[in-house]
Design an enzyme around this catalytic site. Structure first.
Site, PDB file in Angstrom:
ATOM      1  N   CYS A  33     -28.099  14.049  24.843  1.00  0.00           N
ATOM      2  CA  CYS A  33     -28.864  13.055  24.079  1.00  0.00           C
ATOM      3  C   CYS A  33     -29.843  12.395  25.053  1.00  0.00           C
ATOM      4  O   CYS A  33     -30.142  12.968  26.112  1.00  0.00           O
ATOM      5  CB  CYS A  33     -27.941  12.054  23.383  1.00  0.00           C
ATOM      6  SG  CYS A  33     -26.913  11.075  24.492  1.00  0.00           S
TER       7      CYS A  33
ATOM      8  N   ARG B 104     -24.375   9.107  21.901  1.00  0.00           N
ATOM      9  CA  ARG B 104     -24.092  10.269  21.052  1.00  0.00           C
ATOM     10  C   ARG B 104     -23.445  11.441  21.792  1.00  0.00           C
ATOM     11  O   ARG B 104     -22.427  11.970  21.344  1.00  0.00           O
ATOM     12  CB  ARG B 104     -25.387  10.737  20.359  1.00  0.00           C
ATOM     13  CG  ARG B 104     -25.917   9.724  19.373  1.00  0.00           C
ATOM     14  CD  ARG B 104     -27.354  10.015  19.010  1.00  0.00           C
ATOM     15  NE  ARG B 104     -28.260   9.804  20.144  1.00  0.00           N
ATOM     16  CZ  ARG B 104     -29.556  10.012  20.131  1.00  0.00           C
ATOM     17  NH1 ARG B 104     -30.117  10.440  19.012  1.00  0.00           N
ATOM     18  NH2 ARG B 104     -30.297   9.774  21.195  1.00  0.00           N
TER      19      ARG B 104
ATOM     20  N   ASP C 247     -29.342   7.553  16.157  1.00  0.00           N
ATOM     21  CA  ASP C 247     -29.075   6.893  17.434  1.00  0.00           C
ATOM     22  C   ASP C 247     -28.557   5.472  17.167  1.00  0.00           C
ATOM     23  O   ASP C 247     -29.300   4.638  16.668  1.00  0.00           O
ATOM     24  CB  ASP C 247     -30.365   6.838  18.251  1.00  0.00           C
ATOM     25  CG  ASP C 247     -30.104   6.391  19.674  1.00  0.00           C
ATOM     26  OD1 ASP C 247     -28.982   5.915  19.939  1.00  0.00           O
ATOM     27  OD2 ASP C 247     -31.005   6.530  20.496  1.00  0.00           O
TER      28      ASP C 247
HETATM   29  P1  4NP Z   1     -27.948   7.934  23.429  1.00  0.00           P
HETATM   30  O1  4NP Z   1     -28.514   6.502  22.991  1.00  0.00           O
HETATM   31  O2  4NP Z   1     -29.164   8.808  23.689  1.00  0.00           O
HETATM   32  O3  4NP Z   1     -27.186   8.387  22.231  1.00  0.00           O
HETATM   33  O4  4NP Z   1     -27.103   7.730  24.645  1.00  0.00           O
HETATM   34  C1  4NP Z   1     -29.463   5.803  23.747  1.00  0.00           C
HETATM   35  C2  4NP Z   1     -29.032   5.003  24.780  1.00  0.00           C
HETATM   36  C3  4NP Z   1     -29.946   4.277  25.516  1.00  0.00           C
HETATM   37  C4  4NP Z   1     -31.293   4.367  25.204  1.00  0.00           C
HETATM   38  C5  4NP Z   1     -31.734   5.175  24.169  1.00  0.00           C
HETATM   39  C6  4NP Z   1     -30.801   5.889  23.426  1.00  0.00           C
HETATM   40  N1  4NP Z   1     -32.224   3.602  25.962  1.00  0.00           N
HETATM   41  O5  4NP Z   1     -33.402   3.602  25.581  1.00  0.00           O
HETATM   42  O6  4NP Z   1     -31.822   2.972  26.958  1.00  0.00           O
END
Ligand code: 4NP
Length: 152
Positions: free
Chosen positions: A7, A13, A123
């Site tokens: 991800c 995720r 997300d």
């Molecule tokens: P992930 O969610 O991709 O599912 O781990 C996110 C976690 C952090 C960020 C974006 C998506 N961020 O912009 O810091």
């Protein structure tokens, strides 16, 4: 079988998918190697999102050992399959892969449930803790399909 889930941040995720599938593999005696990574480096070395850890724990999945890492070009050689958790993530993976051959290992996670529909796991990072519940249930459903798959 070596599977990598990817991800953006590797804190919401893809760690959920990693720890859910690890648990299913243990229950089903599947000798698979499962890991996860993020396309971005913002959270490298950090634990999974607290809201995700708490939600997964309610379903009996322990994600406390997780530490975020970033996807590297070497991962394309090591893993048999790389599951992208979302369509925007696939674009970022392609940027890191920098090769069509490497991209042949990349599959969209949601295609296991809705083939060809270009769906993404929402997300939950921008939402509240309650938003992690449907994400957990969806990821669990798709991981169940993956764990029952005889052929990839
Ligand atoms: P992930 O969610 O991709 O599912 O781990 C996110 C976690 C952090 C960020 C974006 C998506 N961020 O912009 O810091």
């Amino acid at each position: 079988m070596k599977i990598l889930f990817v991800c953006l941040g590797n804190i919401c995720r893809s760690p959920m998918a990693e720890y859910i599938l690890k648990r299913k593999c243990k229950e089903k005696n599947l000798d698979w190697e499962i890991a996860s990574a993020g396309t971005e480096n913002y959270h490298v070395g950090k634990s999974a999102d607290e809201r995700g850890i708490r939600t997964a724990m309610k379903y009996g999945t322990d994600m406390k050992a997780h530490r975020a890492k970033q996807l590297t070009a070497k991962d394309f050689d090591y893993y048999d399959f790389i599951f992208s958790m979302a369509t925007d993530v696939t674009h970022e993976i392609a940027f890191i892969a920098h090769s069509e051959t490497r991209m042949k290992k990349v599959k969209l996670f949601m295609d296991e449930l809705f083939p060809g529909k270009l769906q993404s796991v929402p997300d939950p990072w921008y939402g509240d803790e309650k938003d992690f519940i449907p994400v957990y249930e969806l990821v669990n459903h798709v991981c169940e399909i993956i764990s029952e798959k005889k052929q990839f």
